[in-house]
Write a protein that holds these residues in place. Structure first.
Motif, mmCIF file in Angstrom:
data_model
loop_
_atom_site.group_PDB
_atom_site.id
_atom_site.type_symbol
_atom_site.label_atom_id
_atom_site.label_comp_id
_atom_site.label_asym_id
_atom_site.label_seq_id
_atom_site.Cartn_x
_atom_site.Cartn_y
_atom_site.Cartn_z
ATOM 1 N N GLN A 69 51.986 40.432 40.509
ATOM 2 C CA GLN A 69 51.699 41.613 41.320
ATOM 3 C C GLN A 69 52.347 42.836 40.694
ATOM 4 O OE1 GLN A 69 53.299 40.247 45.012
ATOM 5 N NE2 GLN A 69 55.309 41.135 44.643
ATOM 6 N N ASP A 70 51.859 43.984 41.093
ATOM 7 C CA ASP A 70 52.386 45.272 40.649
ATOM 8 C C ASP A 70 52.257 45.509 39.148
ATOM 9 O OD1 ASP A 70 53.071 45.826 43.280
ATOM 10 O OD2 ASP A 70 55.078 44.974 43.056
ATOM 11 N N GLY A 71 51.368 44.803 38.503
ATOM 12 C CA GLY A 71 51.118 45.021 37.083
ATOM 13 C C GLY A 71 49.834 45.817 36.902
ATOM 14 N N PRO A 72 49.406 45.958 35.672
ATOM 15 C CA PRO A 72 48.141 46.648 35.435
ATOM 16 C C PRO A 72 46.968 45.835 35.979
ATOM 17 C CG PRO A 72 48.968 45.685 33.404
ATOM 18 C CD PRO A 72 50.029 45.492 34.448
ATOM 19 N N ALA A 73 45.899 46.526 36.321
ATOM 20 C CA ALA A 73 44.699 45.858 36.836
ATOM 21 C C ALA A 73 44.159 44.880 35.785
ATOM 22 C CB ALA A 73 43.635 46.883 37.195
ATOM 23 N N ILE A 74 43.686 43.727 36.255
ATOM 24 C CA ILE A 74 43.125 42.724 35.344
ATOM 25 C C ILE A 74 41.714 42.364 35.800
ATOM 26 C CG2 ILE A 74 45.393 41.764 34.806
ATOM 27 C CD1 ILE A 74 44.556 39.324 36.557
ATOM 28 N N ALA A 75 40.996 41.683 34.954
ATOM 29 C CA ALA A 75 39.665 41.166 35.274
ATOM 30 C C ALA A 75 39.587 39.728 34.760
ATOM 31 C CB ALA A 75 38.583 42.014 34.617
ATOM 32 N N LYS A 76 38.707 38.951 35.356
ATOM 33 C CA LYS A 76 38.533 37.570 34.921
ATOM 34 C C LYS A 76 38.054 37.573 33.472
ATOM 35 C CE LYS A 76 36.322 33.248 36.052
ATOM 36 N NZ LYS A 76 35.458 32.519 36.966
ATOM 37 N N GLU A 107 42.724 38.332 40.466
ATOM 38 C CA GLU A 107 42.625 39.448 41.393
ATOM 39 C C GLU A 107 42.986 40.729 40.650
ATOM 40 O OE1 GLU A 107 45.270 38.380 44.543
ATOM 41 O OE2 GLU A 107 44.176 36.539 45.001
ATOM 42 N N SER A 108 42.579 41.861 41.170
ATOM 43 C CA SER A 108 42.859 43.121 40.475
ATOM 44 C C SER A 108 44.355 43.364 40.307
ATOM 45 C CB SER A 108 42.204 44.289 41.199
ATOM 46 O OG SER A 108 42.747 44.412 42.499
ATOM 47 N N MET A 109 45.171 42.855 41.220
ATOM 48 C CA MET A 109 46.617 43.054 41.153
ATOM 49 C C MET A 109 47.303 42.078 40.198
ATOM 50 S SD MET A 109 47.437 45.584 43.155
ATOM 51 C CE MET A 109 49.151 45.327 43.512
ATOM 52 N N GLY A 110 46.608 41.010 39.812
ATOM 53 C CA GLY A 110 47.200 40.037 38.902
ATOM 54 C C GLY A 110 46.673 38.633 39.135
ATOM 55 N N LEU A 111 47.119 37.739 38.305
ATOM 56 C CA LEU A 111 46.702 36.338 38.338
ATOM 57 C C LEU A 111 47.432 35.589 39.445
ATOM 58 C CD1 LEU A 111 45.395 33.790 36.958
ATOM 59 C CD2 LEU A 111 47.511 33.638 35.661
ATOM 60 N N THR A 112 46.700 34.728 40.131
ATOM 61 C CA THR A 112 47.285 33.786 41.072
ATOM 62 C C THR A 112 46.900 32.398 40.595
ATOM 63 O OG1 THR A 112 47.089 35.332 42.909
ATOM 64 C CG2 THR A 112 47.338 33.026 43.488
ATOM 65 N N ALA A 113 47.880 31.507 40.462
ATOM 66 C CA ALA A 113 47.625 30.139 40.015
ATOM 67 C C ALA A 113 48.348 29.174 40.935
ATOM 68 C CB ALA A 113 48.085 29.946 38.578
ATOM 69 N N SER A 114 47.719 28.026 41.153
ATOM 70 C CA SER A 114 48.307 26.990 41.992
ATOM 71 C C SER A 114 48.166 25.654 41.263
ATOM 72 C CB SER A 114 47.600 26.947 43.343
ATOM 73 O OG SER A 114 48.087 25.864 44.108
ATOM 74 N N ILE A 115 49.254 24.918 41.149
ATOM 75 C CA ILE A 115 49.256 23.590 40.546
ATOM 76 C C ILE A 115 49.801 22.633 41.600
ATOM 77 C CG2 ILE A 115 50.272 22.114 38.776
ATOM 78 C CD1 ILE A 115 50.570 24.660 37.047
#
Length: 65
Positions: A17-24, A52-60
């Motif tokens: 979060q709070d990083g630059p916008a990202i895209a898939k 997400e635009s705010m950053g990557l979310t990952a779940s393991i």
């Protein structure tokens, strides 16, 4: 990064979060392929990602032995 253990399963959550916008990305990179393969085939778990635009979310998640 947070983690927890419930009912014999371990779950690790990564949230940027709070990083630059990202895209898939247009293609899956080697790192994602490697992690997904290890988690799903060797640990019998799940690896899920959301870009997400705010950053990557990952779940393991996987069974604890």
């Amino acid at each position: 990064v947070t983690w927890r253990s419930d009912d014999g399963r371990v779950r690790l959550d990564w949230r940027e979060q709070d990083g630059p916008a990202i895209a898939k990305p247009e293609r899956t990179g080697f790192g994602f392929t490697l992690i997904k393969g290890q988690v799903e085939h060797h640990l019998g778990g799940e690896f899920k990602t959301t870009f997400e635009s705010m950053g990557l979310t990952a779940s393991i998640s996987f069974l604890a032995n």
